[in-house]
Design an enzyme around this catalytic site. Structure first.
Site, PDB file in Angstrom:
ATOM      1  N   GLY A 181       0.734  -1.256   0.000  1.00 13.66           N
ATOM      2  CA  GLY A 181       0.000   0.000   0.000  1.00 13.66           C
ATOM      3  C   GLY A 181       0.762   1.304   0.000  1.00 13.66           C
ATOM      4  O   GLY A 181       0.124   2.357  -0.066  1.00 13.66           O
ATOM      5  N   CYS A 186      -0.788   3.458  -5.693  1.00 12.20           N
ATOM      6  CA  CYS A 186      -1.469   2.322  -5.070  1.00 12.20           C
ATOM      7  C   CYS A 186      -2.571   2.834  -4.150  1.00 12.20           C
ATOM      8  O   CYS A 186      -2.351   3.759  -3.371  1.00 12.20           O
ATOM      9  CB  CYS A 186      -0.476   1.482  -4.264  1.00 12.20           C
ATOM     10  SG  CYS A 186      -1.223   0.054  -3.451  1.00 12.20           S
TER      11      CYS A 186
END
Length: 347
Positions: A181, A186
């Site tokens: 993440g 992302c």
């Protein structure tokens, strides 16, 4: 349900404390590392930075450009075997030793990777990449890859915790890719609520990996050369960069024009853009976990590479590390509430 009370940190939460140094110049710093990998037994020397295996970063052109800086490129998995053959035919052995062959975990991915590795023995790195490295299927694929390619150096991920890092190393990975993440394009953390602050993930996974003779690569979260230095300071053996290397002539993104100005598209590999391009769209059972951004064209990547390496050398001089290898031993992190004076950032 349980809650961990320990504070977890990202790169933005710390600075590196300066220390007395005997170094006279940044040119005295040696950035090259020498590694012998746990399972493959292969030795490698170079600057342990890796261009990410994204199709708007990890291109053949990027690999050729960064090899001159002794930097690795994880070439994305969407090139055909024929395209690989053409690249190999036009590349020196020195370029090929700086290349990682990326793969997913399907049977088709395995067979394609086998064909690519058979093209030239100089291809020594395999990067097995999935968004969620916590599945049993992934662990089994790593073991299968190790059995199939006993002398290849295998990098596998992504994970963010020590116990899974150990599991992958024991299953055959030489290098574990760490990060869920933190990437610039992302959106996993906001779509799923899952993730781990990158610096803490690096520190914990490095401790686990090094105890077993394995290594880690910090993947994601770096926005400046200072972040790269913090990743190495936290114990990363390698640092993988995506957004910092995007938008260049070698990056491979589609160029669009708006109001007379040209931009390059850069997107996450779980974004709608990536899935439309490679698998025909977003499957009805899932959500896109990446975004698409338009970056102003940044010219040749060599200028950015020099900036990153220059910042890394300077970080080493501030803590008295004559070699990159020494940086983690010389690093003391201090927690901070600010990173920089931002008064002129919008000018």
């Amino acid at each position: 349900m349980r809650i961990e009370e320990d504070l977890k940190l990202g790169f933005k939460d710390v600075l590196i404390r300066p220390k007395r140094s005997t170094l006279k110049s940044r040119s005295d710093v040696e950035l090259e590392r020498q590694f012998t990998f746990k399972h493959s037994g292969q030795s490698w020397s170079g600057v342990p930075i890796i261009a990410a295996n994204m199709d708007t970063v990890g291109t053949f052109s990027m690999a050729s450009a960064l090899a001159s800086f002794d930097i690795l490129t994880a070439v994305h998995k969407h090139y055909s075997v024929e395209e690989w053959q053409a690249f190999i035919n036009n590349s020196s052995a020195d370029v090929l030793k700086h290349v990682m062959v990326s793969t997913g975990t399907s049977d088709a991915d395995f067979e394609k990777t086998k064909q690519i590795l058979d093209l030239n023995p100089a291809l020594n790195f395999v990067c097995i990449d999935v968004a969620n490295g916590y599945s049993e299927h992934f662990v089994q694929f790593v073991a299968k890859a190790r059995e199939a390619w006993p002398t290849k150096t295998i990098c596998a991920g992504n994970v963010v915790t020590g116990e899974m890092c150990e599991e992958l190393i024991l299953s055959g990975a030489d290098i574990v890719k760490v990060g869920i993440g933190p990437g610039s394009v992302c959106t996993t953390r906001v779509k799923t609520g899952v993730g781990y602050p990158q610096l803490s993930a690096v520190i914990e996974c490095a401790d686990a990996a090094h105890g077993l003779g394995g290594m880690i690569v910090s993947d994601g979260g770096c926005t400046t050369p200072g972040d790269v230095a913090k990743a190495f300071g936290g114990g990363a053996d390698f640092v993988m960069l995506g957004g910092m290397l995007a938008g260049h002539e070698e990056s491979g993104g589609r160029i669009v024009e708006e109001n007379g100005e040209k931009f390059m598209l850069f997107y996450g590999m779980s974004s709608e853009s990536a899935m439309k391009r490679h698998v025909g769209g977003v499957a009805e059972y899932r959500a896109a976990e990446g975004k698409t951004v338009k970056l102003p064209l940044r010219g040749p990547v060599e200028n950015t590479a020099r900036d990153i390496l220059g910042g890394l050398r300077s970080a080493c001089t501030y803590v008295g590390a004559s070699r990159l290898k020494e940086l983690t031993k010389r690093t003391t992190f201090i927690r901070v509430l600010e990173q920089e004076n931002r008064i002129f950032n919008n000018l």
